[in-house]
Motif scaffolding. Structure first.
Motif, PDB file in Angstrom:
ATOM      1  N   UNK A 265       0.801  -1.212   0.000  1.00  0.00           N
ATOM      2  CA  UNK A 265       0.000   0.000   0.000  1.00  0.00           C
ATOM      3  C   UNK A 265       0.834   1.261   0.000  1.00  0.00           C
ATOM      4  N   UNK A 266       2.039   1.152   0.531  1.00  0.00           N
ATOM      5  CA  UNK A 266       2.941   2.311   0.578  1.00  0.00           C
ATOM      6  C   UNK A 266       3.935   2.346  -0.575  1.00  0.00           C
ATOM      7  N   UNK A 267       3.889   1.343  -1.410  1.00  0.00           N
ATOM      8  CA  UNK A 267       4.788   1.276  -2.575  1.00  0.00           C
ATOM      9  C   UNK A 267       3.959   0.862  -3.800  1.00  0.00           C
ATOM     10  N   UNK A 268       3.177   1.794  -4.342  1.00  0.00           N
ATOM     11  CA  UNK A 268       2.257   1.451  -5.442  1.00  0.00           C
ATOM     12  C   UNK A 268       2.950   0.911  -6.684  1.00  0.00           C
ATOM     13  N   UNK A 269       4.179   1.330  -6.933  1.00  0.00           N
ATOM     14  CA  UNK A 269       4.894   0.807  -8.097  1.00  0.00           C
ATOM     15  C   UNK A 269       5.155  -0.688  -7.970  1.00  0.00           C
ATOM     16  N   UNK A 270       5.522  -1.121  -6.768  1.00  0.00           N
ATOM     17  CA  UNK A 270       5.732  -2.551  -6.527  1.00  0.00           C
ATOM     18  C   UNK A 270       4.408  -3.298  -6.636  1.00  0.00           C
ATOM     19  N   UNK A 271       3.344  -2.702  -6.083  1.00  0.00           N
ATOM     20  CA  UNK A 271       2.021  -3.331  -6.169  1.00  0.00           C
ATOM     21  C   UNK A 271       1.589  -3.504  -7.622  1.00  0.00           C
ATOM     22  N   UNK A 272       1.857  -2.509  -8.451  1.00  0.00           N
ATOM     23  CA  UNK A 272       1.495  -2.602  -9.870  1.00  0.00           C
ATOM     24  C   UNK A 272       2.249  -3.745 -10.546  1.00  0.00           C
ATOM     25  N   UNK A 273       3.510  -3.921 -10.188  1.00  0.00           N
ATOM     26  CA  UNK A 273       4.292  -4.991 -10.806  1.00  0.00           C
ATOM     27  C   UNK A 273       3.766  -6.361 -10.367  1.00  0.00           C
ATOM     28  N   UNK A 274       3.350  -6.477  -9.099  1.00  0.00           N
ATOM     29  CA  UNK A 274       2.768  -7.736  -8.623  1.00  0.00           C
ATOM     30  C   UNK A 274       1.502  -8.059  -9.406  1.00  0.00           C
ATOM     31  N   UNK A 275       0.611  -7.082  -9.541  1.00  0.00           N
ATOM     32  CA  UNK A 275      -0.654  -7.355 -10.240  1.00  0.00           C
ATOM     33  C   UNK A 275      -0.426  -7.627 -11.722  1.00  0.00           C
ATOM     34  N   UNK A 276       0.574  -7.000 -12.305  1.00  0.00           N
ATOM     35  CA  UNK A 276       0.884  -7.295 -13.708  1.00  0.00           C
ATOM     36  C   UNK A 276       1.335  -8.749 -13.853  1.00  0.00           C
ATOM     37  N   UNK A 277       2.133  -9.227 -12.918  1.00  0.00           N
ATOM     38  CA  UNK A 277       2.558 -10.632 -12.952  1.00  0.00           C
ATOM     39  C   UNK A 277       1.359 -11.562 -12.770  1.00  0.00           C
ATOM     40  N   UNK A 278       0.471 -11.218 -11.840  1.00  0.00           N
ATOM     41  CA  UNK A 278      -0.722 -12.041 -11.625  1.00  0.00           C
ATOM     42  C   UNK A 278      -1.580 -12.102 -12.881  1.00  0.00           C
ATOM     43  N   UNK A 279      -1.771 -10.968 -13.543  1.00  0.00           N
ATOM     44  CA  UNK A 279      -2.566 -10.948 -14.771  1.00  0.00           C
ATOM     45  C   UNK A 279      -1.913 -11.792 -15.861  1.00  0.00           C
ATOM     46  N   UNK A 280      -0.593 -11.739 -15.934  1.00  0.00           N
ATOM     47  CA  UNK A 280       0.129 -12.503 -16.959  1.00  0.00           C
ATOM     48  C   UNK A 280       0.029 -14.005 -16.697  1.00  0.00           C
ATOM     49  N   UNK A 281       0.218 -14.420 -15.456  1.00  0.00           N
ATOM     50  CA  UNK A 281       0.248 -15.850 -15.124  1.00  0.00           C
ATOM     51  C   UNK A 281      -1.154 -16.444 -15.073  1.00  0.00           C
ATOM     52  N   UNK A 282      -2.104 -15.695 -14.511  1.00  0.00           N
ATOM     53  CA  UNK A 282      -3.439 -16.242 -14.283  1.00  0.00           C
ATOM     54  C   UNK A 282      -4.428 -15.907 -15.393  1.00  0.00           C
ATOM     55  N   UNK A 283      -4.150 -14.885 -16.162  1.00  0.00           N
ATOM     56  CA  UNK A 283      -5.115 -14.470 -17.167  1.00  0.00           C
ATOM     57  C   UNK A 283      -6.403 -14.004 -16.506  1.00  0.00           C
ATOM     58  N   UNK A 284      -7.544 -14.563 -16.927  1.00  0.00           N
ATOM     59  CA  UNK A 284      -8.833 -14.169 -16.372  1.00  0.00           C
ATOM     60  C   UNK A 284      -9.188 -14.945 -15.103  1.00  0.00           C
ATOM     61  N   UNK A 285      -8.367 -15.931 -14.732  1.00  0.00           N
ATOM     62  CA  UNK A 285      -8.673 -16.729 -13.537  1.00  0.00           C
ATOM     63  C   UNK A 285      -8.510 -15.887 -12.273  1.00  0.00           C
ATOM     64  N   UNK A 286      -9.381 -16.127 -11.301  1.00  0.00           N
ATOM     65  CA  UNK A 286      -9.372 -15.333 -10.071  1.00  0.00           C
ATOM     66  C   UNK A 286      -8.394 -15.850  -9.037  1.00  0.00           C
ATOM     67  N   UNK A 287      -7.890 -17.068  -9.225  1.00  0.00           N
ATOM     68  CA  UNK A 287      -7.006 -17.661  -8.223  1.00  0.00           C
ATOM     69  C   UNK A 287      -6.023 -18.598  -8.913  1.00  0.00           C
ATOM     70  N   UNK A 288      -4.840 -18.779  -8.340  1.00  0.00           N
ATOM     71  CA  UNK A 288      -3.846 -19.666  -8.943  1.00  0.00           C
ATOM     72  C   UNK A 288      -4.132 -21.131  -8.641  1.00  0.00           C
TER      73      UNK A 288
END
Length: 439
Positions: A265-288
């Motif tokens: 929450x205090x490092x939005x750039x890192x949070x954005x990179x995490x969510x980008x990885x999640x979108x790439x790996x999971x696609x439209x799936x809500x959970x791994x």
């Protein structure tokens, strides 16, 4: 050569710890002033030697004895002997049995779908909050972790267990007995009575789920009770093992996820990179799926960096069984060794700008440059945490589910202050605003 350290105090060091703001902060000050090895008064153990250098820790990694006085606060949870201070000949087979379950991939995979369901239920509840409404992470994530470990340890027995009440009961028991260890006065004359009731509730809950599990019938070695029964463990030792496992597992995982979300929450750039990885790996799936966790490499780096800055268990302890050399210092047998994991993780010799949040510290190349014990969030040696692998799987899964769907932002005006309470806890909670990622 005499080990350096502060002057002795008549109160056994309590005033020095209090003035520093807690034992974890006191350790940081001591090692900043006196170096990697410090002699100091440790409340509950008279004098101890604190070691904050990973190379010197290696010289102690073989020790398989804990100081009994320091772990006496856990005595009430155990009826046939405190499991945290078992002698080596009893501890080794008990630990081997726990590792066969808690560290095993088959058991993780067997329970993964249920873990995912619980994490998604929490994400659903938080997603229903009005835009920008805050949640208190620690309590809800600790309750989630307790539900997960109940299912894992108890073989999925369906029992009417109030996780929030169980969390509160554990807190009551720990607060009372840690207070006795550190000689903290309790103003409430009914605190002892409440503690007795909390402990009775916990024992009754464990007994109920053990009975529901069907001890004596067919048992699955991929759950903890099944493995204990198959090994011929007594009913009382089964209860003790379950109690201690529930305690350790629900605290550490919930707290680790809470601190990670706080940092993101205090490092939005890192949070954005995490969510980008999640979108790439999971696609439209809500959970791994279980296999996806290995592909979430940046999420794993973020979790590790969070546990470096806020290790769930901020310290450990051993007792020397023979004379020991620590660098230029001789340590006699019978000495209490204190491991300030927070100070180890903030040692500037191995962690440049140590208080800065930087997940890139955990690239394979950076990890290879550091000593093995520079990062010890789950302890090390024969008394290291048996549930480390399980806790990591749970934390990665919960983070993936929550961050795929939600964004976490600091709650305005809320201050987060770490304190030790068996784990590294936030004194006034960790409140964050929660918003859906995709509107």
């Amino acid at each position: 050569m005499r080990i350096p350290g502060p002057e002795h105090h008549e109160d056994g060091g309590l005033s020095a710890v209090t003035a520093a703001g807690g034992l974890h902060e006191y350790q940081l000050r001591l090692h900043d002033m006196y170096g990697p090895v410090v002699r100091f008064q440790l409340p509950g153990a008279d004098e101890a030697v604190s070691v904050a250098d990973p190379v010197l820790l290696e010289a102690t990694a073989h020790i398989d004895k804990r100081p009994e006085k320091l772990f006496s606060f856990l005595d009430p949870l155990c009826e046939v002997g405190n499991l945290q201070v078992l002698p080596a000949d009893e501890h080794t087979p008990w630990r081997r049995l726990l590792l066969s379950v808690l560290a095993g991939r088959p058991a993780h995979e067997r329970h993964f779908a249920r873990f995912t369901e619980l994490a998604r239920d929490l994400a659903d509840r938080w997603a229903e909050r009005s835009d920008g409404e805050s949640v208190e992470l620690q309590q809800e994530l600790t309750a989630l972790s307790l539900r997960m470990i109940c299912g894992f340890a108890l073989g999925g027995a369906e029992v009417d267990t109030d996780a929030d009440r169980a969390v509160d009961a554990f807190e009551e028991v720990l607060t009372e007995h840690l207070g006795r260890l550190y000689q903290v006065p309790r103003d409430d004359p009914r605190s002892a009575e409440r503690t007795d009731k909390a402990l009775a509730y916990l024992r009754a809950t464990v007994d109920r789920v053990v009975a529901a599990h069907g001890v004596g019938g067919q048992n699955d070695r991929s759950d903890l009770i099944g493995a204990l029964v198959e090994a011929g463990t007594s009913p009382a030792r089964i209860r003790d093992t379950v109690m201690v496992t529930l305690l350790a597992a629900h605290h550490t995982t919930g707290v680790a996820v809470s601190w990670t979300l706080h940092l993101l929450g205090r490092h939005p750039g890192v949070a954005d990179r995490v969510t980008a990885e999640l979108d790439h790996v999971l696609g439209e799936r809500a959970a791994p799926d279980y296999g996806d966790l290995r592909r979430l490499t940046y999420l794993d780096m973020v979790l590790k960096e969070s546990m470096r800055l806020f290790p769930p268990g901020p310290y450990g302890a051993r007792e020397t069984t023979e004379d020991l050399a620590l660098g230029p210092y001789d340590v006699p047998a019978g000495t209490t060794l204190f491991y300030p994991f927070w100070a180890v993780h903030l040692n500037p010799e191995y962690w440049p700008d140590p208080k800065r949040f930087d997940p890139e510290r955990f690239t394979p190349e950076k990890v290879a440059e550091r000593p093995r014990l520079a990062y010890v969030p789950f302890g090390f040696g024969p008394r290291g945490c048996e549930g480390a692998a399980l806790a990591t799987v749970e934390a990665q899964l919960v983070l993936a589910v929550l961050l795929k769907r939600l964004r976490f932002l600091p709650a305005p005006g809320h201050e987060v202050t770490p304190v030790e309470r068996f784990v590294l806890w936030a004194r006034d909670g960790i409140r964050m605003r929660v918003r859906p990622r995709h509107l």
